[in-house]
Design a protein around this motif. Structure first.
Motif, PDB file in Angstrom:
ATOM      1  N   CYS A 125       0.820  -1.220   0.000  1.00 58.00           N
ATOM      2  CA  CYS A 125       0.000   0.000   0.000  1.00 58.00           C
ATOM      3  C   CYS A 125       0.841   1.252   0.000  1.00 58.00           C
ATOM      4  O   CYS A 125       0.339   2.352  -0.161  1.00 58.00           O
ATOM      5  CB  CYS A 125      -0.923   0.026   1.225  1.00 58.00           C
ATOM      6  SG  CYS A 125      -2.186  -1.230   1.136  1.00 58.00           S
ATOM      7  N   SER A 126       2.151   1.107   0.171  1.00 58.48           N
ATOM      8  CA  SER A 126       2.949   2.338   0.279  1.00 58.48           C
ATOM      9  C   SER A 126       3.376   2.846  -1.094  1.00 58.48           C
ATOM     10  O   SER A 126       3.902   3.934  -1.234  1.00 58.48           O
ATOM     11  CB  SER A 126       4.210   2.038   1.100  1.00 58.48           C
ATOM     12  OG  SER A 126       5.024   1.151   0.334  1.00 58.48           O
ATOM     13  N   LEU A 127       3.137   2.049  -2.128  1.00 61.04           N
ATOM     14  CA  LEU A 127       3.677   2.435  -3.441  1.00 61.04           C
ATOM     15  C   LEU A 127       2.915   3.597  -4.062  1.00 61.04           C
ATOM     16  O   LEU A 127       3.491   4.469  -4.694  1.00 61.04           O
ATOM     17  CB  LEU A 127       3.654   1.230  -4.385  1.00 61.04           C
ATOM     18  CG  LEU A 127       4.824   0.262  -4.209  1.00 61.04           C
ATOM     19  CD1 LEU A 127       4.666  -0.929  -5.103  1.00 61.04           C
ATOM     20  CD2 LEU A 127       6.138   0.967  -4.521  1.00 61.04           C
ATOM     21  N   VAL A 128       1.576   3.580  -3.916  1.00 54.01           N
ATOM     22  CA  VAL A 128       0.806   4.708  -4.458  1.00 54.01           C
ATOM     23  C   VAL A 128      -0.283   5.065  -3.472  1.00 54.01           C
ATOM     24  O   VAL A 128      -0.709   4.241  -2.672  1.00 54.01           O
ATOM     25  CB  VAL A 128       0.128   4.369  -5.819  1.00 54.01           C
ATOM     26  CG1 VAL A 128       1.134   4.231  -6.912  1.00 54.01           C
ATOM     27  CG2 VAL A 128      -0.740   3.137  -5.690  1.00 54.01           C
ATOM     28  N   GLY A 129      -0.741   6.290  -3.554  1.00 54.29           N
ATOM     29  CA  GLY A 129      -1.824   6.731  -2.680  1.00 54.29           C
ATOM     30  C   GLY A 129      -3.153   6.162  -3.124  1.00 54.29           C
ATOM     31  O   GLY A 129      -3.289   5.626  -4.223  1.00 54.29           O
ATOM     32  N   ALA A 130      -4.157   6.335  -2.274  1.00 57.06           N
ATOM     33  CA  ALA A 130      -5.485   5.778  -2.543  1.00 57.06           C
ATOM     34  C   ALA A 130      -6.103   6.389  -3.793  1.00 57.06           C
ATOM     35  O   ALA A 130      -6.727   5.689  -4.597  1.00 57.06           O
ATOM     36  CB  ALA A 130      -6.386   6.001  -1.334  1.00 57.06           C
TER      37      ALA A 130
END
Ligand SMILES: NCCCNCCCCCC(O)(O)C(F)(F)F
Ligand SMILES: [Zn+2]
Length: 697
Positions: free
Chosen positions: A611-616
């Motif tokens: 989940c840290s690779l791109v924002g929601a």
């Protein structure tokens, strides 16, 4: 969040027509509206729309874009005799007047403004106004090209005035240049006007020098006018000089028709990937207006293009990711009543949220399209950071425009005659929307309001040897974990629901995403399709890839990936990807979309391993765009229980437009370079990746 699609139509706008002989105008007939309306009705689409009443525009509204004297002159036409109408018409080009056209022109503007009101007040999400007379050629004090008042120009000015909007994107996919829109907004940085149009080096109507790619806007508006000219292929004549002696008229007609270089879906999509969408995301519009002309569809006597009607379902879908889905489409041209009706239906069906149909057989853009794409990116490089690293060493230098030998005109005539008789194309496939849209399997305790409209799915836990059989590899230790076995069972039942078309797409929150991805891919290949696109956000490569092309893996990672020669494995290493949204988007638009369209998968697996690779929001944008493929059959797999990610994923799968990414800064140059390197490596295999011509050194 607004929902619903407005449809505006009033048969009063069919009550004017050409009252004398004029070959240039005879194609603009009332039946254009009736066939469109009837097709929407017969397809059950108008019944799913929200009907809005049209109204007459007020004089004040018309004066937003036109001069008082022009309005006063047009106001007199209802009382004119036939002779007076003909004389009045003479002062303009390729347009005709009729006692009722002023009334209809006010209704066309009024319908457009009703649509803007409904979208901007959230009464509906988007919509289409079926109007005539069209608008995009008409100017401050002049009618032109069947147009009397500029419907879309007034709509943009009205939106700015009444809704305090500061960024409006106008997309004009009509096959003619909307010079009226260009003139109206060329100094206005708040309105970005994009048009593609037949140009043929100024030999196609309206034959204006300022319709070329180097008209980028003026003063404060520099950069906010984008012209993508379609120029015919280079020099056909020499090939035919030799042939002319040997083949008869029929063969020449066939030959020309087969070589006829109308642009096709590959050309259109390439322009969206490499010109329009990058700029549109950077511009970050608050409203999209579409000058929806369908004379750019196959079969049209004006356009002579090859793109089939389903392409408009895709163009519409790609634009719906912008401006929070606020999209107002207004009919412009379209003269082949069959392709017009089909194209209108494709557009409305996408506005309603039905997934676009698969498009097979896409290839590379033609040389002429590549030349135009490269020229436009070069001309706009100084205005848009998305073109900063574009390869724009001009090819060939613009001075050597390929001129067309006179001989073409005779060939052209043959083409025109021949091709009109023969052109046929398959009906667009039906795009059934399943009763329920999204199935979800979640661990308990992850309740969320958005999820209530999803269909909960719980499967039977698998046994270890069941999994081993499916995965064809020795049981891994995790298989002892009954949570893993349960989640695999859940995924199996989700895929079965998709297979039975009970649901369109699905979301599974899983304890072990790599195992889930491997399992999902294998099962999809055995029971759903022969091509699975796996979009994997995370560092550990989830599956070994066979080179048989049954799986394409596009992996977004943060650590340097292994070198690969495979055309089915695309590792994209993005540094600081969660903050470099522009870099992520560049990767999606210039790599992922062209690859996915070229690959044409039957199933999409979108896997969020890290989940840290791109924002929601960026992830939601990606999920939205991925629904262009595989008839919307997307299975999203998420590891961990990031509530925000789960909520936006479900919302996007349910068809909620993703929220906008906001103003984009420049992409990290190392990320652009990484994407460009992959694009260069792959563009010979996947032609939609190309942005420059082959013989460019
Ligand atoms: N072969 C006949 C020559 C016709 N030359 C005029 C073409 C006008 C095109 C109008 C349009 O399609 O762009 C609009 F959307 F405005 F209706
Ligand atoms: Zn047109």
């Amino acid at each position: 969040m607004a929902s619903g699609t407005a449809l505006l139509y009033d048969e009063e706008m069919t009550r004017y027509k050409l009252l004398w002989v004029d070959p240039a105008c005879k194609i603009e007939v009332p039946e254009r509206l009736t066939v469109s309306w009837e097709a929407l009705h017969n397809a059950g689409l108008s019944g799913r729309c929200i009907p809005l009443p049209v109204r007459q525009a007020t004089e004040e509204e018309i004066l937003l874009a036109h001069s008082q004297e022009y309005l006063e002159a047009v106001k007199k036409t209802p009382d004119m005799s036939l002779e007076e109408l003909m004389t009045f018409t003479q002062q303009y080009g390729d347009v005709y007047f009729h006692p009722n056209i002023y009334h209809c022109a006010k209704l066309a503007v009024g319908a457009s403004l009703q649509l803007v009101d409904a979208v901007m007040t959230g009464k509906v999400r988007n919509g289409l106004a079926l109007v005539r007379p069209p608008g995009h050629h008409s100017q401050r004090s002049e009618a032109s090209g069947f147009c009397v008042f500029n419907n879309v120009a007034i709509a943009a000015l009205y939106a700015k005035k009444h809704f305090k909007i500061q960024r409006v994107l106008i997309v004009d996919w009509d096959i003619h240049h909307g010079q009226g829109l260009q003139y109206c907004f060329e100094e206005d940085p708040q309105v970005l006007y994009f048009s593609w149009h037949r140009y043929e080096h100024q030999r196609f109507w309206p034959n204006l020098r300022e319709s070329d790619f180097d008209s980028v806007g003026k003063g404060m508006g520099a950069g906010f006018n984008i012209n993508l000219p379609w120029n015919k292929a280079r020099l056909m004549a020499p090939y035919f000089r030799g042939l002319l002696e040997h083949c008869d008229q029929k063969c020449l007609t066939w030959l020309l028709a087969s070589l006829q270089v109308g642009m096709d879906s590959s050309d259109y999509l390439s322009v969206f990937f490499h010109v329009l969408l990058p700029v549109a995301y950077e511009f970050n519009p608050e409203l999209i207006l579409v000058s929806a002309g369908f004379d750019s569809a196959v079969g049209d006597p004006e356009g002579h293009m090859c793109a089939t009607p389903e392409i408009f379902g895709h163009l519409t879908h790609l634009l719906m990711s912008l401006a929070g889905g606020r999209l107002c489409a207004v009919l412009e041209g379209g003269y082949n009543l069959t392709s017009l009706a089909q194209s209108v239906c494709q557009t409305v069906q996408t506005l309603l949220g039905d997934p676009p149909s698969r498009i097979s057989g896409l290839s590379s853009p033609c040389e002429s399209a590549l030349e135009s794409i490269q020229s436009v990116r070069a001309a706009h490089q100084q205005y848009w950071v998305c073109f900063k690293n574009a390869d724009v060493s001009l090819w060939p230098d613009p001075g050597t425009k390929c001129s067309r030998l006179e001989g073409d005109t005779q060939a052209e005539e043959a083409l025109k005659e021949g091709e009109m008789r023969e052109i046929v194309w398959p009906e667009p496939p039906s795009r059934l929307a399943p009763p329920i849209r999204t199935g979800v399997t979640l661990p308990a305790g992850l309740e969320d309001d958005v999820l209530t409209s999803c269909f909960r799915v719980t499967g039977i836990p698998l046994t270890p040897n069941q999994v081993a059989k499916e995965l064809w590899h020795p049981a891994v230790p995790e298989l002892k974990d009954e949570k893993v076995l349960q989640s695999l069972g859940d995924i199996l039942s989700l895929l079965k629901e998709i297979e039975k078309k009970e649901v369109r797409n699905g979301l599974a929150v899983v304890p072990n995403v790599s195992l889930a991805a491997t399992f999902g891919v294998q099962h999809a290949l055995t029971s759903l399709t022969d091509r699975v696109l796996l979009v994997f956000l995370g560092n550990e490569a989830p599956v070994e890839l066979q080179e048989d092309g049954r799986v394409m893996l596009i992996q977004l990672c943060s650590t340097e990936p292994v070198e690969t020669k495979s055309k089915f494995y695309v590792p994209i290493c993005l540094k600081k990807s969660s903050s470099d949204v522009a870099g992520f988007l560049h990767a999606v638009l210039s790599l992922l979309l062209p690859l996915a369209y070229g690959y044409d998968p039957g199933m999409i697996l979108a896997v969020m391993a890290d989940c840290s690779l791109v924002g929601a929001v960026a992830w939601a944008q990606l999920i939205g765009l991925l629904q262009s493929f595989a008839q919307g059959h997307t299975l999203a797999l998420i590891q961990g229980a990031e509530k925000e990610i789960i909520r936006v994923t479900a919302a996007s799968l349910l068809g909620e437009p993703a929220s906008t990414l906001g103003p984009l800064g420049p992409p990290l140059s190392e990320n652009v370079k990484a994407v460009e390197k992959e694009r260069q490596r792959l563009q010979t295999h996947w032609g939609l990746l190309q942005t420059t011509g082959e013989d460019h050194p």
